[in-house]
Design a protein around this motif. Structure first.
Motif, PDB file in Angstrom:
ATOM      1  N   ILE A 215      61.349 -77.556  14.573  1.00 56.79           N
ATOM      2  CA  ILE A 215      60.831 -76.188  14.753  1.00 56.79           C
ATOM      3  C   ILE A 215      59.643 -76.193  15.714  1.00 56.79           C
ATOM      4  O   ILE A 215      59.585 -75.403  16.662  1.00 56.79           O
ATOM      5  N   LEU A 216      58.695 -77.094  15.483  1.00 58.17           N
ATOM      6  CA  LEU A 216      57.477 -77.093  16.313  1.00 58.17           C
ATOM      7  C   LEU A 216      57.783 -77.492  17.758  1.00 58.17           C
ATOM      8  O   LEU A 216      57.170 -76.968  18.696  1.00 58.17           O
ATOM      9  N   SER A 217      58.720 -78.422  17.947  1.00 57.50           N
ATOM     10  CA  SER A 217      59.069 -78.830  19.317  1.00 57.50           C
ATOM     11  C   SER A 217      59.645 -77.644  20.084  1.00 57.50           C
ATOM     12  O   SER A 217      59.332 -77.435  21.252  1.00 57.50           O
ATOM     13  N   ARG A 218      60.466 -76.876  19.401  1.00 56.76           N
ATOM     14  CA  ARG A 218      61.063 -75.708  20.083  1.00 56.76           C
ATOM     15  C   ARG A 218      60.024 -74.613  20.325  1.00 56.76           C
ATOM     16  O   ARG A 218      60.123 -73.861  21.288  1.00 56.76           O
ATOM     17  N   ALA A 258      62.773 -88.857  14.242  1.00 53.27           N
ATOM     18  CA  ALA A 258      62.266 -87.486  14.384  1.00 53.27           C
ATOM     19  C   ALA A 258      61.733 -87.269  15.797  1.00 53.27           C
ATOM     20  O   ALA A 258      61.949 -86.204  16.399  1.00 53.27           O
ATOM     21  N   CYS A 259      61.046 -88.265  16.367  1.00 59.11           N
ATOM     22  CA  CYS A 259      60.525 -88.121  17.739  1.00 59.11           C
ATOM     23  C   CYS A 259      61.666 -88.076  18.755  1.00 59.11           C
ATOM     24  O   CYS A 259      61.608 -87.320  19.724  1.00 59.11           O
ATOM     25  N   ARG A 260      62.686 -88.888  18.524  1.00 67.73           N
ATOM     26  CA  ARG A 260      63.857 -88.870  19.424  1.00 67.73           C
ATOM     27  C   ARG A 260      64.418 -87.450  19.478  1.00 67.73           C
ATOM     28  O   ARG A 260      64.703 -86.917  20.547  1.00 67.73           O
ATOM     29  N   ASN A 261      64.503 -86.809  18.324  1.00 69.16           N
ATOM     30  CA  ASN A 261      65.032 -85.445  18.284  1.00 69.16           C
ATOM     31  C   ASN A 261      64.067 -84.442  18.912  1.00 69.16           C
ATOM     32  O   ASN A 261      64.480 -83.499  19.588  1.00 69.16           O
ATOM     33  N   ALA A 262      62.752 -84.685  18.718  1.00 71.12           N
ATOM     34  CA  ALA A 262      61.747 -83.759  19.259  1.00 71.12           C
ATOM     35  C   ALA A 262      61.881 -83.653  20.775  1.00 71.12           C
ATOM     36  O   ALA A 262      61.779 -82.560  21.343  1.00 71.12           O
ATOM     37  N   TYR A 263      62.131 -84.776  21.440  1.00 69.68           N
ATOM     38  CA  TYR A 263      62.265 -84.739  22.904  1.00 69.68           C
ATOM     39  C   TYR A 263      63.514 -83.973  23.342  1.00 69.68           C
ATOM     40  O   TYR A 263      63.545 -83.385  24.412  1.00 69.68           O
ATOM     41  N   LYS A 264      64.546 -83.976  22.485  1.00 68.90           N
ATOM     42  CA  LYS A 264      65.752 -83.177  22.818  1.00 68.90           C
ATOM     43  C   LYS A 264      65.477 -81.690  22.622  1.00 68.90           C
ATOM     44  O   LYS A 264      66.028 -80.843  23.304  1.00 68.90           O
ATOM     45  N   ALA A 265      64.605 -81.369  21.651  1.00 67.95           N
ATOM     46  CA  ALA A 265      64.383 -79.960  21.284  1.00 67.95           C
ATOM     47  C   ALA A 265      63.235 -79.314  22.055  1.00 67.95           C
ATOM     48  O   ALA A 265      63.099 -78.097  22.074  1.00 67.95           O
ATOM     49  N   LYS A 266      62.407 -80.082  22.721  1.00 73.03           N
ATOM     50  CA  LYS A 266      61.149 -79.583  23.300  1.00 73.03           C
ATOM     51  C   LYS A 266      61.377 -78.465  24.332  1.00 73.03           C
ATOM     52  O   LYS A 266      62.380 -78.445  25.046  1.00 73.03           O
ATOM     53  N   PHE A 271      55.254 -81.838  26.863  1.00 72.44           N
ATOM     54  CA  PHE A 271      55.324 -82.237  25.452  1.00 72.44           C
ATOM     55  C   PHE A 271      55.259 -83.747  25.263  1.00 72.44           C
ATOM     56  O   PHE A 271      55.830 -84.515  26.025  1.00 72.44           O
ATOM     57  N   ARG A 272      54.543 -84.143  24.228  1.00 72.51           N
ATOM     58  CA  ARG A 272      54.527 -85.556  23.832  1.00 72.51           C
ATOM     59  C   ARG A 272      54.745 -85.663  22.327  1.00 72.51           C
ATOM     60  O   ARG A 272      54.235 -84.830  21.569  1.00 72.51           O
ATOM     61  N   CYS A 273      55.496 -86.677  21.939  1.00 66.35           N
ATOM     62  CA  CYS A 273      55.712 -86.924  20.510  1.00 66.35           C
ATOM     63  C   CYS A 273      55.498 -88.400  20.260  1.00 66.35           C
ATOM     64  O   CYS A 273      56.041 -89.239  20.971  1.00 66.35           O
ATOM     65  N   LYS A 274      54.679 -88.720  19.287  1.00 64.72           N
ATOM     66  CA  LYS A 274      54.359 -90.120  19.035  1.00 64.72           C
ATOM     67  C   LYS A 274      54.700 -90.475  17.585  1.00 64.72           C
ATOM     68  O   LYS A 274      54.187 -89.864  16.663  1.00 64.72           O
ATOM     69  N   PRO A 275      55.588 -91.474  17.410  1.00 63.74           N
ATOM     70  CA  PRO A 275      55.873 -91.921  16.038  1.00 63.74           C
ATOM     71  C   PRO A 275      54.784 -92.878  15.551  1.00 63.74           C
ATOM     72  O   PRO A 275      54.283 -93.692  16.331  1.00 63.74           O
ATOM     73  N   HIS A 276      54.413 -92.763  14.297  1.00 63.03           N
ATOM     74  CA  HIS A 276      53.448 -93.689  13.703  1.00 63.03           C
ATOM     75  C   HIS A 276      54.069 -94.254  12.440  1.00 63.03           C
ATOM     76  O   HIS A 276      54.229 -93.533  11.452  1.00 63.03           O
ATOM     77  N   VAL A 277      54.447 -95.523  12.482  1.00 63.42           N
ATOM     78  CA  VAL A 277      55.053 -96.165  11.318  1.00 63.42           C
ATOM     79  C   VAL A 277      53.903 -96.656  10.436  1.00 63.42           C
ATOM     80  O   VAL A 277      53.549 -97.831  10.432  1.00 63.42           O
ATOM     81  N   LEU A 278      53.273 -95.704   9.778  1.00 62.51           N
ATOM     82  CA  LEU A 278      52.048 -95.953   9.017  1.00 62.51           C
ATOM     83  C   LEU A 278      52.079 -95.107   7.749  1.00 62.51           C
ATOM     84  O   LEU A 278      52.904 -94.211   7.620  1.00 62.51           O
ATOM     85  N   SER A 279      51.117 -95.380   6.865  1.00 62.05           N
ATOM     86  CA  SER A 279      50.985 -94.574   5.664  1.00 62.05           C
ATOM     87  C   SER A 279      49.629 -93.873   5.676  1.00 62.05           C
ATOM     88  O   SER A 279      48.617 -94.467   6.040  1.00 62.05           O
ATOM     89  N   ILE A 280      49.628 -92.638   5.239  1.00 60.29           N
ATOM     90  CA  ILE A 280      48.392 -91.844   5.210  1.00 60.29           C
ATOM     91  C   ILE A 280      47.403 -92.383   4.168  1.00 60.29           C
ATOM     92  O   ILE A 280      46.203 -92.107   4.249  1.00 60.29           O
ATOM     93  N   VAL A 281      47.882 -93.175   3.214  1.00 60.47           N
ATOM     94  CA  VAL A 281      46.955 -93.701   2.203  1.00 60.47           C
ATOM     95  C   VAL A 281      46.348 -95.041   2.630  1.00 60.47           C
ATOM     96  O   VAL A 281      45.649 -95.687   1.863  1.00 60.47           O
ATOM     97  N   GLU A 282      46.643 -95.467   3.863  1.00 63.04           N
ATOM     98  CA  GLU A 282      45.971 -96.660   4.397  1.00 63.04           C
ATOM     99  C   GLU A 282      45.078 -96.224   5.548  1.00 63.04           C
ATOM    100  O   GLU A 282      45.339 -95.206   6.197  1.00 63.04           O
ATOM    101  N   GLU A 283      44.039 -97.021   5.827  1.00 61.79           N
ATOM    102  CA  GLU A 283      43.035 -96.533   6.760  1.00 61.79           C
ATOM    103  C   GLU A 283      43.596 -96.280   8.159  1.00 61.79           C
ATOM    104  O   GLU A 283      43.205 -95.311   8.821  1.00 61.79           O
ATOM    105  N   ASP A 284      44.539 -97.114   8.621  1.00 61.73           N
ATOM    106  CA  ASP A 284      45.103 -96.900   9.962  1.00 61.73           C
ATOM    107  C   ASP A 284      45.759 -95.522  10.067  1.00 61.73           C
ATOM    108  O   ASP A 284      45.593 -94.820  11.062  1.00 61.73           O
TER     109      ASP A 284
END
Ligand SMILES: [Zn+2]
Ligand SMILES: [Zn+2]
Length: 465
Positions: A215-218, A258-266, A271-284
């Motif tokens: 939705i946001l990419s579009r 999700a980022c792969r799809n965002a670039y198709k929908a943008k 537009f830029r989309c960055k994947p972060h393979v991280l957890s919000i409960v860790e400091e990174d």
């Protein structure tokens, strides 16, 4: 490193009332601030204003701060372990303000070094123009040299609405593209230009998060971060937007899908989309989230929700949260509910709304919610968490969260806050609930405290870093 200033709507109202009371003369005051350090954006969070008394400044069309006011303000912010910001007005000017020679000399050469010495933090300078537009800069320390001026990219005011004042040199106004015609016709070029410069973080790229990304990419958002450490599994394919059989076969990362799809929908050419393979409960992951202007909480666990709830107040980043509760028994629906709300300053928090079970946070931290033995014990008493869900629910929730986002950033409904919206399968209604935080609520008291008041994370930032 980018620099951005944020303040709550309440603080802005108080500042406007004092600073623009008499538009025939310049005015000035100091503000206490706290830092919130993102991985690429340093946030200056304005906390409390420090107003001058009559004998602490001289007004002569222009404004002069007297040394006794500067000394008092420095001492006060030192006692609060925060930083010092100076605000002065340009009542006859409009929009983002450049610095005059005398302003630069006073801030950089007279004040900044001394402020470092007393607070250990850089001096921040803000200018408020007569049409209530903010501009800001920061003076960074350099060893044995005079401080260096860095312009902020934006000043954000967070409350019922998110208002952003962009630095026109660092973040120039954007022209909506032809693809955005129908969207732009709803709220106009100026708001669309703001959306095109915004950075939004989607925390959790499951069935709801993947749909919000689409939705946001579009819609033409400038930059999207997608954060999820999970991989696609075969049982995700009945709900995960754009996921394919091969994504499950090769265990691809949900955030990357999700980022792969965002670039198709943008629709935004930049537009830029960055994947972060991280957890919000860790400091990174937490530090990455602090780079964003708005966050979507598309997680399904109480601990990450609590961390996001904390960020929305302490770090002044509005969070749009959603949740699904769906349960059937032998093919018959027991209940089917989804709800969305926006939390942050001037709004009720997730804890007071009951959006997560505070009692389950400790279980989540201990890993019990993933522990098969613990789950099977819950099953015996019929209390196991339901993992049931269907795509019509996740897509509808993504839509409802996006509507909350639209009202936050455009205010087309003239409310800003749509309340907590809950859809119930049986009643079919979505009626908003407006509440206030409990008087003792710990979250609403942390507004703008940033790194001075960190949430409980998996890694202890004081020891692990
Ligand atoms: Zn000036
Ligand atoms: Zn609360």
């Amino acid at each position: 490193m980018e620099f951005s200033v944020a303040m709550s709507e309440t603080l802005e109202n108080n500042l406007l009332e004092f600073l623009l009371k008499d538009k025939t003369e310049e005015e000035a005051c100091f503000v206490l601030w706290y830092p919130a350090k993102g991985s690429k954006r340093f946030n200056v969070l304005l906390k409390e204003m420090i107003l001058p008394s009559e004998d602490e400044r001289v007004k002569h069309g222009n404004i002069s701060i007297l040394p006794n006011f500067f000394d008092r303000a420095k001492e006060y912010v030192r006692s609060k372990r925060g930083g010092l910001a100076l605000i002065h007005t340009h009542p006859l000017s409009v929009g983002w303000q450049d610095l005059s020679g005398p302003d630069l000399h006073y801030e950089r050469d007279v004040m900044a070094q001394e402020v470092f010495g007393v607070t250990g933090l850089p001096l921040v300078g803000l200018t408020l123009s007569g049409n209530q537009a903010w501009s800001a800069r920061i003076y960074r320390r350099r060893a044995k040299k005079r401080p260096v001026l860095s312009w902020c990219i934006s000043v954000r005011v967070v409350g019922k609405q998110l208002k952003t004042y962009y630095n026109p040199k660092l973040k120039p106004k954007q022209c909506p593209s032809d693809e955005m015609l129908r969207t732009t016709s709803v709220w106009g070029d100026d708001i669309q230009s703001d959306l095109m410069r915004m950075r939004v973080g989607i925390i959790g790229a499951g069935s709801v998060g993947s749909a919000v990304v689409e939705i946001l990419s579009r819609m033409g958002i400038g930059e999207i971060y997608v954060m999820d450490y999970d991989k696609v599994e075969i049982h995700n394919l009945d709900r995960l937007v754009s996921a394919k059989q091969s994504d499950a076969k090769y265990s691809r990362s949900k955030s990357k899908i999700a980022c792969r799809n965002a670039y198709k929908a943008k629709t935004n050419p930049d537009f830029r989309c960055k994947p972060h393979v991280l957890s919000i409960v860790e400091e990174d992951g937490y530090r990455v989230a602090l780079n964003c202007d708005v966050l979507f909480s598309c997680v399904d666990r109480p601990w990450p929700r609590q961390v996001l709830n904390h960020i929305s107040y302490a770090s002044l980043i509005p969070v749009i949260n959603g949740g699904v509760s769906f349960k059937t028994d032998h093919g018959r629906l027991i209940h089917g509910v989804f709800r969305a709300e926006t939390v942050g300053p001037e709004r009720v928090c997730m804890n007071c709304l009951g959006s997560y079970d505070a009692g389950e946070i400790q279980l989540d931290r201990e890993g019990k919610l993933d522990d098969p033995q613990y789950i099977s014990e819950l099953k015996k008493t019929g209390q196991e968490p339901s993992r049931q869900n269907i795509m019509p629910f996740s897509i509808s929730l993504a839509g409802l969260e996006s509507i909350q986002f639209v009202e936050l950033v455009t205010r087309i409904g003239r409310k800003g806050d749509l309340g907590q919206q809950t859809y119930d399968y049986y009643s079919g209604e979505i009626l908003p609930v407006y509440k206030e935080c409990h008087p003792e609520c710990e979250y609403s008291k942390t507004v703008a405290e940033g790194d001075a008041n960190m949430p409980y994370l998996a890694d202890d930032p004081h020891i692990d870093k």
